[in-house]
Design an enzyme around this catalytic site. Structure first.
Site, short mmCIF file in Angstrom:
data_model
loop_
_atom_site.label_atom_id
_atom_site.label_comp_id
_atom_site.label_asym_id
_atom_site.label_seq_id
_atom_site.Cartn_x
_atom_site.Cartn_y
_atom_site.Cartn_z
N PHE A 25 -4.36 -5.64 4.80
CA PHE A 25 -4.61 -4.84 3.61
C PHE A 25 -6.09 -4.91 3.27
O PHE A 25 -6.86 -5.64 3.91
CB PHE A 25 -3.78 -5.35 2.43
CG PHE A 25 -2.30 -5.26 2.64
CD1 PHE A 25 -1.68 -4.03 2.79
CD2 PHE A 25 -1.51 -6.39 2.68
CE1 PHE A 25 -0.31 -3.92 2.99
CE2 PHE A 25 -0.14 -6.31 2.88
CZ PHE A 25 0.45 -5.08 3.03
N GLU A 48 -10.58 -6.52 -9.42
CA GLU A 48 -10.25 -6.42 -8.01
C GLU A 48 -9.11 -5.42 -7.86
O GLU A 48 -8.18 -5.39 -8.68
CB GLU A 48 -9.83 -7.78 -7.44
CG GLU A 48 -10.97 -8.77 -7.26
CD GLU A 48 -11.44 -9.39 -8.57
OE1 GLU A 48 -10.57 -9.65 -9.45
OE2 GLU A 48 -12.66 -9.57 -8.74
N MET A 94 5.41 3.13 5.09
CA MET A 94 4.13 3.62 4.59
C MET A 94 3.89 5.04 5.09
O MET A 94 4.20 5.38 6.24
CB MET A 94 2.99 2.72 5.05
CG MET A 94 3.12 1.27 4.60
SD MET A 94 3.27 1.07 2.82
CE MET A 94 1.68 1.72 2.27
N GLU A 112 14.81 1.91 10.86
CA GLU A 112 15.29 0.75 10.11
C GLU A 112 16.79 0.67 9.95
O GLU A 112 17.32 -0.40 9.64
CB GLU A 112 14.62 0.73 8.72
CG GLU A 112 13.12 0.54 8.77
CD GLU A 112 12.49 0.27 7.42
OE1 GLU A 112 11.38 -0.26 7.39
OE2 GLU A 112 13.12 0.60 6.38
N PRO A 130 0.00 -0.42 -11.32
CA PRO A 130 -1.30 0.24 -11.44
C PRO A 130 -2.40 -0.61 -12.05
O PRO A 130 -3.57 -0.22 -12.02
CB PRO A 130 -1.00 1.47 -12.31
CG PRO A 130 0.24 1.11 -13.06
CD PRO A 130 1.04 0.25 -12.12
N GLU A 158 6.08 -4.50 15.31
CA GLU A 158 5.64 -4.54 13.92
C GLU A 158 6.22 -5.74 13.19
O GLU A 158 6.11 -5.85 11.97
CB GLU A 158 6.04 -3.24 13.20
CG GLU A 158 5.33 -2.00 13.75
CD GLU A 158 5.74 -0.73 13.03
OE1 GLU A 158 6.53 -0.80 12.05
OE2 GLU A 158 5.27 0.36 13.44
#
Length: 206
Positions: A25, A48, A94, A112, A130, A158
């Site tokens: 990330f 951050e 994603m 999945e 958020p 993955e």
């Protein structure tokens, strides 16, 4: 009384921004200011920001059998709490750049859970947290047949290790009430299902 949403993105001024971590990330640090409700401007402060792309989550539901499919897998963020870090969740993945959420839903359903959705009902889009991350979730209910659902899935390279479970809708909704399901996407989707089951079952001839 003042109406909400008097401000927009133009009322925020980013003085400086730098990436402080880039791995699986990304984490940025921002120096910013913005308008205040009392008419002044906020002094420059730092935050951050966890940069994470949008995701699509799907609750697979069979309106004929009145069953759902939930996925059990390890989640690092739940480690260290007084619960198992293996959670029951939705089909999720994603979004790639420019990829429609519906395409993500179908891809992840196959990878999945071995499922193809014959209809996707949009539940909502919501910001995950958020105050600290950019991630938006596109949430759907995907209509399927659960007759042969269940089993082991996931993309090995993955590092996915997934067990798909089939539950009655009543049992899955009950797991929200007793706390066994405590992740936001699953809670929102199952509560939506509780409200919309009669309509979905009627449309399926039940």
């Amino acid at each position: 009384m003042t109406s909400p949403f008097q401000f927009n993105a133009s009322d925020v001024h980013v003085e400086r921004r730098e990436t402080v971590f880039q791995g699986f990330f990304r984490l940025d640090k921002l120096w910013l200011t913005h308008a205040r409700f009392d008419g002044r401007e906020m002094p420059v402060f730092t935050r951050e920001l966890f940069i994470r792309g949008d995701a699509t989550c799907v609750l697979p539901y069979d309106p004929v059998r009145d069953e759902v499919v939930l996925l059990e897998q390890f989640r690092l963020g739940a480690l260290g709490r007084e619960q198992s870090p293996w959670l029951l969740e939705l089909v999720a993945g994603m979004n790639e750049a420019g990829e429609p959420p519906e395409d993500v839903a179908q891809r992840e359903g196959q990878e999945e859970a071995g499922l193809s959705f014959h209809k996707l009902d949009r539940i909502c889009d919501y910001l995950v947290s958020p105050g600290g991350t950019t991630e938006m979730v596109h949430l759907y209910c995907g209509l399927v047949s659960t007759e042969s659902a269940g089993g082991l899935f996931g993309v090995e390279h993955e590092h996915e290790d997934i067990r798909a479970h089939v539950f009655s809708a009543d049992e899955a909704i009950g797991m929200i009430r007793d706390g066994r399901i405590n992740n936001a996407a699953a809670i929102i989707a199952l509560q939506w299902l509780e409200l919309n089951r009669p309509k979905l079952r009627h449309e399926a001839g039940q």
